[in-house]
Design a protein around this motif. Structure first.
Motif, short mmCIF file in Angstrom:
data_model
loop_
_atom_site.label_atom_id
_atom_site.label_comp_id
_atom_site.label_asym_id
_atom_site.label_seq_id
_atom_site.Cartn_x
_atom_site.Cartn_y
_atom_site.Cartn_z
N CYS A 59 7.52 27.15 39.71
CA CYS A 59 6.62 28.29 39.56
C CYS A 59 7.40 29.59 39.78
O CYS A 59 8.31 29.63 40.60
N ASP A 60 7.02 30.62 39.06
CA ASP A 60 7.59 31.94 39.29
C ASP A 60 7.31 32.31 40.75
O ASP A 60 6.19 32.16 41.23
N PRO A 61 8.32 32.77 41.49
CA PRO A 61 8.14 33.03 42.93
C PRO A 61 6.98 33.96 43.28
O PRO A 61 6.25 33.71 44.24
N ASP A 62 6.79 35.03 42.52
CA ASP A 62 5.68 35.94 42.81
C ASP A 62 4.33 35.28 42.55
O ASP A 62 3.39 35.42 43.33
N ASN A 63 4.25 34.54 41.47
CA ASN A 63 3.02 33.83 41.14
C ASN A 63 2.75 32.70 42.14
O ASN A 63 1.60 32.43 42.47
N LEU B 75 3.29 32.59 45.34
CA LEU B 75 2.63 33.12 46.53
C LEU B 75 1.16 33.42 46.27
O LEU B 75 0.29 33.13 47.10
N GLU B 76 0.86 33.98 45.11
CA GLU B 76 -0.52 34.29 44.76
C GLU B 76 -1.35 33.02 44.63
O GLU B 76 -2.48 32.95 45.13
N LYS C 136 10.56 28.57 47.50
CA LYS C 136 10.41 29.82 46.77
C LYS C 136 10.03 29.55 45.31
O LYS C 136 9.28 30.31 44.71
N HIS C 137 10.54 28.45 44.75
CA HIS C 137 10.40 28.20 43.31
C HIS C 137 9.51 27.02 42.95
O HIS C 137 9.28 26.77 41.77
N ASN D 199 5.90 24.60 43.82
CA ASN D 199 4.62 24.39 44.48
C ASN D 199 4.28 22.91 44.47
O ASN D 199 4.60 22.20 43.51
#
Length: 116
Positions: A51-55, A57-58, A75-76, A78
């Protein structure tokens, strides 16, 4: 979602291969030799997806089913619990996103024209 549904979906994506590189129960799906999804076939209760790191977390903040990747780079990756508050179609979307993220890591000369 059942293990058969996960497997059928992953194998429906172009050029996907499945292997058991770690042991006889961890099923890993690959595109161009790189992992994009894995699960335990004996205790199918979650899948790991890139997963994209920013996404990432969301998603973790939004869904109980989504946590930092178990035994993966947190970080990458899920870990998504199946049959929780994330519907099967959403999990399939995240699997496809993982597949596309891995394709983007390939050199352009080796990148299949598979991105949608």
């Amino acid at each position: 979602m059942h293990i058969e549904e996960l497997r059928d979906y992953c194998l429906s994506l172009p050029l996907v291969e499945e292997k058991f590189p770690f042991d006889e129960v961890t099923l890993v799906f690959y595109i161009a030799g790189k992992m994009f999804c894995l699960t335990n076939i004996n205790q199918f209760n979650s899948v790991n997806v890139k997963c994209d790191p920013d996404n990432a977390l969301e998603l973790r903040a939004t869904y109980n089913a989504v946590n930092a990747g178990y035994h993966m780079n947190k970080k990458h990756w899920n870990t998504v619990t199946v049959n929780d508050d994330a519907k099967d179609d959403l999990i399939k979307t995240w699997i496809k996103d993982s597949y596309n993220l891995v394709i983007l890591t390939l050199p352009k000369s080796k990148r299949p024209e598979l991105l949608e």
